[in-house]
Design an enzyme around this catalytic site. Structure first.
Site, mmCIF file in Angstrom:
data_model
loop_
_atom_site.group_PDB
_atom_site.id
_atom_site.type_symbol
_atom_site.label_atom_id
_atom_site.label_comp_id
_atom_site.label_asym_id
_atom_site.label_seq_id
_atom_site.Cartn_x
_atom_site.Cartn_y
_atom_site.Cartn_z
ATOM 1 N N HIS A 79 4.997 0.547 -0.406
ATOM 2 C CA HIS A 79 5.732 -0.382 0.465
ATOM 3 C C HIS A 79 4.778 -1.495 0.896
ATOM 4 O O HIS A 79 3.594 -1.448 0.603
ATOM 5 C CB HIS A 79 6.318 0.352 1.684
ATOM 6 N N HIS A 113 -1.515 -10.597 -0.730
ATOM 7 C CA HIS A 113 -0.752 -10.322 -1.946
ATOM 8 C C HIS A 113 -1.504 -9.369 -2.885
ATOM 9 O O HIS A 113 -1.531 -9.571 -4.097
ATOM 10 C CB HIS A 113 -0.348 -11.618 -2.656
ATOM 11 N N HIS A 125 3.775 -4.822 3.920
ATOM 12 C CA HIS A 125 3.827 -5.336 5.287
ATOM 13 C C HIS A 125 3.376 -6.790 5.291
ATOM 14 O O HIS A 125 2.601 -7.211 4.431
ATOM 15 C CB HIS A 125 2.857 -4.576 6.208
ATOM 16 N N CYS A 138 5.594 6.699 4.434
ATOM 17 C CA CYS A 138 4.501 5.795 4.060
ATOM 18 C C CYS A 138 3.684 6.258 2.861
ATOM 19 O O CYS A 138 2.802 5.548 2.405
ATOM 20 C CB CYS A 138 3.588 5.554 5.255
ATOM 21 N N HIS A 163 0.843 -1.195 0.000
ATOM 22 C CA HIS A 163 0.000 0.000 0.000
ATOM 23 C C HIS A 163 0.877 1.242 0.000
ATOM 24 O O HIS A 163 2.086 1.171 0.169
ATOM 25 C CB HIS A 163 -0.964 0.000 1.201
ATOM 26 N N GLU A 170 0.538 -3.717 11.631
ATOM 27 C CA GLU A 170 1.400 -3.535 10.459
ATOM 28 C C GLU A 170 2.799 -4.069 10.717
ATOM 29 O O GLU A 170 3.462 -4.544 9.808
ATOM 30 C CB GLU A 170 1.486 -2.056 10.083
#
Length: 118
Positions: free
Chosen positions: A26, A66, A28, A22, A13, A107
């Site tokens: 990137h 994914h 998580h 952010c 996201h 996260e």
């Protein structure tokens, strides 16, 4: 009693309404924790773990895992992921003997959100 079931999913996201690291793309490995509050039914269970796993996989994990979360939630913060999860599970979980109590979205190992509905 509080029933607890944990899940994991990997997703990417970026936060478009945020200024900082952010806002860049990137990913998580998220931990999702679902908690139900209730009393054991005639089978001695608050909710069947197998049934809960199937439901959460169908309504949440299979959609998020994914994926690029921005295609699902416009501003996919942990807070908004928790609200989305709550809204997509509550009606399927609530019964005479139990209700959705809490959704946690982590996260990282040290950063997460707890949501208990409005």
């Amino acid at each position: 009693m509080i029933l607890v079931k944990e899940f994991e999913f990997d997703a990417a996201h970026n936060l478009v309404n945020y200024h900082g690291k952010c806002e860049n793309l990137h990913g998580h490995t998220y931990k999702l924790v679902i908690k139900l509050e209730g009393k054991p039914d005639h089978e001695g269970m608050v909710y069947d773990f197998v049934e809960l796993k199937k439901l959460v996989n169908e309504k949440i994990i299979n959609i998020f895992d994914h994926s690029y979360l921005n295609n699902i939630i416009p501003q996919p913060t942990a807070e908004n992921i928790a609200i989305y999860t709550w809204n997509n599970l509550k009606e399927h979980i609530d019964r005479n003997n139990c209700r959705l109590y809490e959704v946690q979205v982590w996260e990282t190992k040290t950063s997460g959100i707890v949501y208990r509905g409005e």
